[in-house]
Design a protein around this motif. Structure first.
Motif, mmCIF file in Angstrom:
data_model
loop_
_atom_site.group_PDB
_atom_site.id
_atom_site.type_symbol
_atom_site.label_atom_id
_atom_site.label_comp_id
_atom_site.label_asym_id
_atom_site.label_seq_id
_atom_site.Cartn_x
_atom_site.Cartn_y
_atom_site.Cartn_z
ATOM 1 N N ILE A 67 0.857 -1.187 0.000
ATOM 2 C CA ILE A 67 0.000 0.000 0.000
ATOM 3 C C ILE A 67 0.891 1.235 0.000
ATOM 4 N N LEU A 69 0.730 5.468 0.441
ATOM 5 C CA LEU A 69 -0.053 6.611 0.914
ATOM 6 C C LEU A 69 0.777 7.876 0.748
ATOM 7 N N TYR A 79 -4.744 8.065 -0.345
ATOM 8 C CA TYR A 79 -4.480 6.743 -0.885
ATOM 9 C C TYR A 79 -4.048 6.903 -2.338
ATOM 10 N N SER A 82 -2.587 0.272 -4.343
ATOM 11 C CA SER A 82 -2.243 -0.921 -3.564
ATOM 12 C C SER A 82 -2.167 -2.114 -4.514
#
Length: 474
Positions: A67, A69, A79, A82
């Motif tokens: 992931i 960020l 976000y 992912s």
């Protein structure tokens, strides 16, 4: 049961609780390790940027989740994308900008903008017999490269030494986090009594200006991703005159006295360091008075037309911007330098040449004297008269140029050839039997005895003079 064995279940439970709380950020209790850059990544606006991330773990994994960020200046998390087992799920807003580069967890940002500056957080979850997790933060700075800086000068017309000030200002059209450095003749300028800088160094103030401040100035603009230097600029500073001197084309200078040969012209040149160039005037001093004879840096003096042998001159230099002037005095002496040079040149003849000349002169003189003595004229008159069977005998009478007639002496030799130079006359004497008889009868040619050789020397004739006395005939 010991204390350590009793506390072991509780310790394990506590550690697992900590891992569950911090696995997204710390990952210190797991067997998963993430490797990220340890310093701030510098990015260039409009260029791609790769955030290299590597990970490894020591368990059998059935599922790997990555992931990414983004934490911007407002400290809000966004976000980005992912992936699960290399299957990427991008955010619809950034799906064209952010790319995951498997098998590692690296992120590609293309293109990079100023708004992309901030912190990027990467999280990795590995599920197997157990679930382990780790996360790291990467700081990214985005800069705009600086353009070529431009330097402005105030006042642009220049400043007078010790009176005016000069301000140099450096500006760039584009660039972020720009730092400025001033250079003079290729070397950095530091703070001094003459140099003052603004808070961010984009302005240089020179107070007051002096001649030594003249030079090639430039501004160096830098930021973390670029370096640019401005064009060279030379501020205008007015100064002088300094170092006034007078020189001649003859090079005959002793202190402040110039010498020149009679009849030669001498050209003088007056110069001094100054900006702008000086105005020159030539002044002659005569009869306790001075007067200007010419303007300009050059003065020609024809020595043949100068009545005085010693003349005093003065050259004056004036700067019409600084208002300063300077002058120098000198004396011209008209002298016979040419004769002295000729004498010095004669002294430079070699001794061998002198000896050779003297030797040739002596040889020539002796040769002429020998020829004169050898071939001086002698006139010897020898008359041998023969009559019928008899030979006349006589005496040579010698007459020198400065004496009367005298009888030639009998010599076995001669002492001096010059004493024999004169006029010789032959006088006949009677033979031993009596006075000479002269026949009244004509003598025919057959009666003459053939002539003998009379080419005898004077001394041979004199030696044959009879020694006995002779009496004249009655």
């Amino acid at each position: 049961m010991g204390h350590d064995a009793f506390m072991e279940p509780f310790s394990n439970s506590f550690c697992e609780l900590q891992c569950k709380i911090y696995f997204l950020l710390l990952g210190i209790c797991s067997a998963l390790k993430l490797t990220v850059p340890s310093h701030t990544i510098q990015g260039i606006e409009g260029k791609p940027l790769n955030l290299a991330v590597d990970y490894n773990f020591n368990i059998t994994a059935s599922e790997i989740q990555i992931i990414w960020l983004f934490e911007g200046p407002p400290t809000t998390l966004k976000y980005l994308l992912s992936s699960v087992n290399q299957s990427v799920v991008p955010d619809l807003e950034y799906q064209q900008k952010f790319t995951l580069i498997p098998p590692n967890a690296s992120l590609m940002i293309n293109p990079l903008h100023i708004s992309d500056e901030g912190n990027y957080i990467v999280k990795v979850n590995v599920r197997g017999n157990e679930t382990i997790a780790a996360s790291q933060k990467i700081q990214v700075a985005v800069d705009v490269p600086v353009t070529e800086p431009i330097v402005h000068t105030q006042p642009s017309s220049g400043a007078v030494e010790y009176v005016g000030n000069i301000t140099l200002t450096c500006t760039v059209r584009k660039g972020t986090r720009v730092a400025y450095q001033w250079m003079k003749n290729g070397k950095p300028i530091h703070v001094s009594p003459s140099y003052t800088f603004s808070s961010n160094n984009d302005t240089l103030l020179i107070v007051p200006v002096v001649k030594e401040d003249i030079g090639n100035y430039s501004c160096l603009a830098t930021n973390p991703v670029s370096v640019m230097e401005s064009e060279i600029i030379t501020p205008i500073i007015y100064y002088g005159p300094y170092g006034l001197t007078v020189n001649s084309d003859k090079g005959l200078k002793v202190g402040e006295v110039f010498t020149v040969d009679v009849g030669e012209d001498i050209l003088f040149d007056c110069s001094a360091d100054s900006n702008p160039p000086n105005t020159y005037s030539w002044i002659q001093r005569a009869d306790n008075a001075t007067y200007v004879i010419k303007y300009g840096p050059h003065l020609e003096i024809p020595s043949g037309k100068v009545t005085q042998r010693t003349i005093d001159y003065m050259c004056c230099a004036y700067n019409n911007v600084t208002g300063k002037r300077d002058e120098t005095h000198f004396t011209v002496i008209i002298t016979s330098v040419g004769l002295e040079k000729l004498a010095q040149k004669g002294k430079s003849l070699s001794s061998l040449a002198v000896i050779t000349g003297i030797s040739l002169f002596l040889i020539l003189s002796m040769t002429l004297l020998f020829l004169w003595k050898r071939y001086q004229p002698y006139k010897v008159i020898q008359k041998k008269l023969q009559s019928s069977g008899s030979k006349l005998k006589g005496l040579f009478i010698f007459s020198s140029p400065d004496a009367d007639y005298r009888k030639a002496q009998t010599f076995s030799g001669h002492e001096n050839a010059l004493d024999d130079f004169g006029i010789y006359e032959f006088v006949a004497f009677p033979d031993a039997t009596g006075c000479s008889r002269v026949s009244n009868q004509p003598v025919s040619d057959s009666d003459f005895i053939p002539r003998q050789d009379i080419n005898s020397t004077v001394y041979e004739v004199i030696q044959h003079i009879p020694e006995q006395d002779h009496q004249e005939c009655d």
